[in-house]
Design a protein around this motif. Structure first.
Motif, PDB file in Angstrom:
ATOM      1  N   TRP A 152       0.851  -1.192   0.107  1.00 25.71           N
ATOM      2  CA  TRP A 152       0.097   0.106   0.070  1.00 25.71           C
ATOM      3  C   TRP A 152       0.778   1.182  -0.207  1.00 25.71           C
ATOM      4  CZ3 TRP A 152      -4.589  -1.084   3.886  1.00 25.71           C
ATOM      5  CH2 TRP A 152      -5.318  -1.875   3.653  1.00 25.71           C
ATOM      6  N   ALA A 153       1.812   1.248   0.662  1.00 23.34           N
ATOM      7  CA  ALA A 153       2.921   2.304   1.061  1.00 23.34           C
ATOM      8  C   ALA A 153       3.771   2.674   0.085  1.00 23.34           C
ATOM      9  CB  ALA A 153       3.344   2.353   2.599  1.00 23.34           C
ATOM     10  N   GLY A 154       3.819   1.606  -0.873  1.00 20.13           N
ATOM     11  CA  GLY A 154       4.732   1.897  -1.958  1.00 20.13           C
ATOM     12  C   GLY A 154       6.257   1.513  -1.634  1.00 20.13           C
ATOM     13  N   GLY A 155       6.430   1.088  -0.336  1.00 23.59           N
ATOM     14  CA  GLY A 155       8.073   0.805   0.028  1.00 23.59           C
ATOM     15  C   GLY A 155       7.655   0.215   1.400  1.00 23.59           C
ATOM     16  N   CYS A 156       8.822  -0.299   1.899  1.00 24.50           N
ATOM     17  CA  CYS A 156       9.005  -0.836   3.313  1.00 24.50           C
ATOM     18  C   CYS A 156       9.915  -0.033   4.004  1.00 24.50           C
ATOM     19  CB  CYS A 156       9.755  -2.311   3.527  1.00 24.50           C
ATOM     20  SG  CYS A 156      11.384  -2.321   2.283  1.00 24.50           S
ATOM     21  N   SER A 157      10.611  -0.469   5.007  1.00 29.94           N
ATOM     22  CA  SER A 157      11.459   0.343   5.867  1.00 29.94           C
ATOM     23  C   SER A 157      12.762   0.506   5.030  1.00 29.94           C
ATOM     24  CB  SER A 157      11.844  -0.616   7.117  1.00 29.94           C
ATOM     25  OG  SER A 157      12.275  -1.755   6.691  1.00 29.94           O
ATOM     26  N   ILE A 158      13.165   0.023   4.038  1.00 28.71           N
ATOM     27  CA  ILE A 158      14.170   0.351   3.081  1.00 28.71           C
ATOM     28  C   ILE A 158      13.520   1.102   2.021  1.00 28.71           C
ATOM     29  CG2 ILE A 158      15.880  -0.619   1.436  1.00 28.71           C
ATOM     30  CD1 ILE A 158      16.597  -1.023   4.357  1.00 28.71           C
ATOM     31  N   GLY A 159      12.623   0.651   1.297  1.00 28.56           N
ATOM     32  CA  GLY A 159      12.056   1.399   0.122  1.00 28.56           C
ATOM     33  C   GLY A 159      11.845   2.954   0.315  1.00 28.56           C
ATOM     34  N   ASN A 160      11.099   3.042   1.544  1.00 29.15           N
ATOM     35  CA  ASN A 160      10.591   4.335   1.955  1.00 29.15           C
ATOM     36  C   ASN A 160      11.633   4.966   3.264  1.00 29.15           C
ATOM     37  OD1 ASN A 160       8.352   4.859   0.258  1.00 29.15           O
ATOM     38  ND2 ASN A 160       6.881   3.609   1.679  1.00 29.15           N
ATOM     39  N   ALA A 161      11.622   4.334   4.188  1.00 36.16           N
ATOM     40  CA  ALA A 161      12.340   5.054   5.168  1.00 36.16           C
ATOM     41  C   ALA A 161      14.055   5.074   5.086  1.00 36.16           C
ATOM     42  CB  ALA A 161      12.160   4.203   6.488  1.00 36.16           C
ATOM     43  N   LEU A 162      14.385   4.362   4.037  1.00 37.81           N
ATOM     44  CA  LEU A 162      15.885   4.501   3.840  1.00 37.81           C
ATOM     45  C   LEU A 162      16.163   5.220   2.333  1.00 37.81           C
ATOM     46  CD1 LEU A 162      18.940   4.097   4.436  1.00 37.81           C
ATOM     47  CD2 LEU A 162      18.685   2.068   3.275  1.00 37.81           C
ATOM     48  N   VAL A 163      15.535   4.847   1.525  1.00 35.50           N
ATOM     49  CA  VAL A 163      15.711   5.362  -0.032  1.00 35.50           C
ATOM     50  C   VAL A 163      14.911   6.513  -0.258  1.00 35.50           C
ATOM     51  CG1 VAL A 163      15.410   4.732  -2.395  1.00 35.50           C
ATOM     52  CG2 VAL A 163      16.443   3.075  -0.780  1.00 35.50           C
ATOM     53  N   GLN A 164      13.578   6.447  -0.137  1.00 38.73           N
ATOM     54  CA  GLN A 164      12.827   7.745  -0.389  1.00 38.73           C
ATOM     55  C   GLN A 164      13.130   8.963   0.411  1.00 38.73           C
ATOM     56  OE1 GLN A 164      10.685   8.464  -2.899  1.00 38.73           O
ATOM     57  NE2 GLN A 164      11.464   6.297  -4.022  1.00 38.73           N
ATOM     58  N   THR A 165      13.589   8.827   1.774  1.00 37.55           N
ATOM     59  CA  THR A 165      13.933   9.724   2.603  1.00 37.55           C
ATOM     60  C   THR A 165      15.242  10.437   2.082  1.00 37.55           C
ATOM     61  OG1 THR A 165      14.967   8.128   3.990  1.00 37.55           O
ATOM     62  CG2 THR A 165      12.876   9.037   4.694  1.00 37.55           C
ATOM     63  N   SER A 166      15.932   9.434   1.344  1.00 40.32           N
ATOM     64  CA  SER A 166      17.547  10.071   1.058  1.00 40.32           C
ATOM     65  C   SER A 166      16.939  11.123  -0.296  1.00 40.32           C
ATOM     66  CB  SER A 166      18.307   9.145   0.540  1.00 40.32           C
ATOM     67  OG  SER A 166      18.049   8.388  -0.606  1.00 40.32           O
ATOM     68  N   LEU A 167      15.832  10.739  -1.114  1.00 41.71           N
ATOM     69  CA  LEU A 167      15.479  11.341  -2.045  1.00 41.71           C
ATOM     70  C   LEU A 167      14.505  12.519  -1.809  1.00 41.71           C
ATOM     71  CD1 LEU A 167      14.347   8.559  -4.574  1.00 41.71           C
ATOM     72  CD2 LEU A 167      16.610   9.840  -4.487  1.00 41.71           C
ATOM     73  N   LEU A 168      14.354  13.011  -0.449  1.00 40.29           N
ATOM     74  CA  LEU A 168      13.822  14.082   0.180  1.00 40.29           C
ATOM     75  C   LEU A 168      12.117  13.999  -0.288  1.00 40.29           C
ATOM     76  CD1 LEU A 168      16.328  16.891  -0.337  1.00 40.29           C
ATOM     77  CD2 LEU A 168      15.956  15.276   1.515  1.00 40.29           C
ATOM     78  N   SER A 169      11.749  12.759  -0.466  1.00 37.78           N
ATOM     79  CA  SER A 169      10.454  12.848  -1.007  1.00 37.78           C
ATOM     80  C   SER A 169       9.316  12.770   0.081  1.00 37.78           C
ATOM     81  CB  SER A 169       9.839  11.513  -1.750  1.00 37.78           C
ATOM     82  OG  SER A 169       9.982  10.278  -0.808  1.00 37.78           O
ATOM     83  N   TRP A 170       8.030  13.307  -0.084  1.00 38.13           N
ATOM     84  CA  TRP A 170       6.986  13.270   0.613  1.00 38.13           C
ATOM     85  C   TRP A 170       6.861  11.995   1.346  1.00 38.13           C
ATOM     86  CZ3 TRP A 170       5.441  17.337   3.524  1.00 38.13           C
ATOM     87  CH2 TRP A 170       5.565  18.643   3.097  1.00 38.13           C
ATOM     88  N   GLY A 191       8.757   9.262   1.276  1.00 39.47           N
ATOM     89  CA  GLY A 191       9.555   8.783   2.364  1.00 39.47           C
ATOM     90  C   GLY A 191       9.382   9.167   3.694  1.00 39.47           C
ATOM     91  N   TRP A 192       9.372  10.687   4.059  1.00 34.02           N
ATOM     92  CA  TRP A 192       9.469  11.115   5.237  1.00 34.02           C
ATOM     93  C   TRP A 192       8.018  10.612   5.999  1.00 34.02           C
ATOM     94  CZ3 TRP A 192      13.483  12.158   7.849  1.00 34.02           C
ATOM     95  CH2 TRP A 192      14.681  12.393   7.018  1.00 34.02           C
ATOM     96  N   ILE A 193       6.941  10.803   5.094  1.00 33.23           N
ATOM     97  CA  ILE A 193       5.703  10.581   5.965  1.00 33.23           C
ATOM     98  C   ILE A 193       5.771   9.034   6.263  1.00 33.23           C
ATOM     99  CG2 ILE A 193       3.112  10.333   5.319  1.00 33.23           C
ATOM    100  CD1 ILE A 193       3.184  12.893   3.916  1.00 33.23           C
ATOM    101  N   ALA A 194       6.191   8.506   5.414  1.00 43.76           N
ATOM    102  CA  ALA A 194       6.208   6.708   5.735  1.00 43.76           C
ATOM    103  C   ALA A 194       7.022   6.677   7.091  1.00 43.76           C
ATOM    104  CB  ALA A 194       6.749   5.946   4.560  1.00 43.76           C
ATOM    105  N   LEU A 195       8.071   7.255   6.970  1.00 46.40           N
ATOM    106  CA  LEU A 195       9.012   7.118   8.257  1.00 46.40           C
ATOM    107  C   LEU A 195       8.275   7.544   9.274  1.00 46.40           C
ATOM    108  CD1 LEU A 195      11.853   6.757   9.482  1.00 46.40           C
ATOM    109  CD2 LEU A 195      12.219   9.177   9.029  1.00 46.40           C
TER     110      LEU A 195
END
Length: 373
Positions: A298-316, A318-322
């Protein structure tokens, strides 16, 4: 070229296993022990990757695509994922590297995770995932783009915040040493790699470096992404079930490599042992794995895809998922760890109070013997 996925995964598996790097533990410690030790290590990994990806993008080596934010899917999916990783005993990568250590509970959690992720992404639950992701869909991509700032300003702010947290962590570590270093049984590189306890901040930096390397390595094979666990897990199951070699990509070899690297590391350090959990732990592991798979899809990623990768891309996303993964972990930790611990402590205190109240008065207060003249 996809064989590089196996190599990157093996190195990552070794780092995760020896460094004990688990995002579940990082989130859980915020609630259970009020410790920022491992969360700071995660931010170090994010910051290192942010700098590396920024440089690779500027050099036109890669061109990451930022997914537009789907608010309901990211919020609910990440919260569900956070609840699940506590029950499963580890996040996506944590479960993979613990499977390589011989934890049967992690094996079962992985099977459940793979089934739920595959069903939610391409199986009978896919229509539900599509419907959820369509709720409150926005065009928001990165935080700097939303406020009209250059992307590099976000990287600078992330670096500054990370440096402050690292300084705070280093001061705290100097005042409160953690763990006891056992006498060395090996020498040289063998001691450093497989015996000596790894510093969390160094481990986080190494994870960040591997995450940076993953981008051009994956990009070269036609997979335009960096580290990822959920989609590769779904593809691995699809390949096993259907034999469709189109599913066998760089990401699939990455997760296979994580298990192999963790296994080799655990064997070399003497930490490999097949451990069969209790029935209660098995039920939790399976239930947690199912929640992980659905939530990550649902979220488009897990703790790696969102909390590690998307956060590094400064995406909304990633950070909301975190944030909501941390909140989900908090709820699950309260229900499974904090509240039972408090209940046991209160029960012990009440038992001691009842025992003290039931003792005879002469037992509770021994008669005083006059002092000799």
């Amino acid at each position: 070229m996809i064989i590089t996925g196996l190599a990157v995964g093996a190195v990552l598996g070794l780092i995760l296993q020896r460094g004990r790097f688990c995002i579940t533990g990082a989130f859980r410690d915020l609630w259970v022990s009020r410790s920022w030790r491992w969360f700071t290590a995660l931010l170090v990994a994010v910051a290192v990757q942010a700098v590396g990806v920024g440089a690779l993008t500027a050099l036109d080596v890669i061109a990451p695509e930022i997914p537009p934010l789907s608010v309901v899917a990211v919020v609910v999916g990440s919260f569900v994922f956070g609840v699940g990783i506590v029950l499963a005993g580890g996040c996506a990568t944590g479960t993979y590297y613990r499977a390589g250590e011989g934890l049967v509970g992690s094996w079962l959690a992985l099977v459940a995770y793979a089934l739920a992720a595959s069903a939610s992404k391409t199986g009978f639950l896919a229509p539900v995932t599509t419907w959820v992701q369509g709720l409150w869909a926005t065009g928001l991509t990165t935080v700097p783009a939303t406020v009209g700032a250059p992307e590099w300003t976000g990287v600078v702010l992330l670096l500054a915040a990370t440096v402050l947290l690292v300084r705070r962590q280093m001061r705290h570590a100097a005042q409160h040493p953690v763990g006891i270093q056992l006498p060395a049984q090996r020498s040289g590189a063998a001691h450093l790699l497989f015996e000596r306890a790894w510093n969390p901040l160094v481990t986080g930096a190494l994870v960040g470096v591997v995450a940076v390397i993953a981008w051009p390595a994956s990009w070269a094979t036609g997979r335009h992404d960096g580290l990822g666990i959920t989609a590769p897990t779904s593809n691995l199951l699809g390949f096993i079930v259907t034999g469709d070699t189109n599913r066998l990509d760089w990401g699939v070899l990455l997760i296979v490599g994580i298990v192999l690297g963790s296994y080799a590391s655990a064997r070399a350090s003497g930490e490999f042992r097949v451990r069969v959990p209790s029935a209660t732990v098995i039920n939790r592991s399976v239930g947690g794995g199912l929640l992980m798979g659905i939530g990550a899809a649902w979220a488009g990623g897990c703790s790696i895809g969102n909390a590690l990768v998307q956060t590094s891309l400064l995406s909304w996303q990633g950070w909301i998922a975190l944030v909501f993964q941390v909140l989900g972990v908090g709820l699950s930790a309260y229900l499974t760890l904090i509240r039972p611990r408090r209940a046991r402590r209160l029960a012990r205190e009440e038992a001691l109070s009842r025992a003290a109240a039931s003792r005879p008065q002469d037992e509770a207060e021994p008669a005083r013997v006059p002092a000799p003249l």
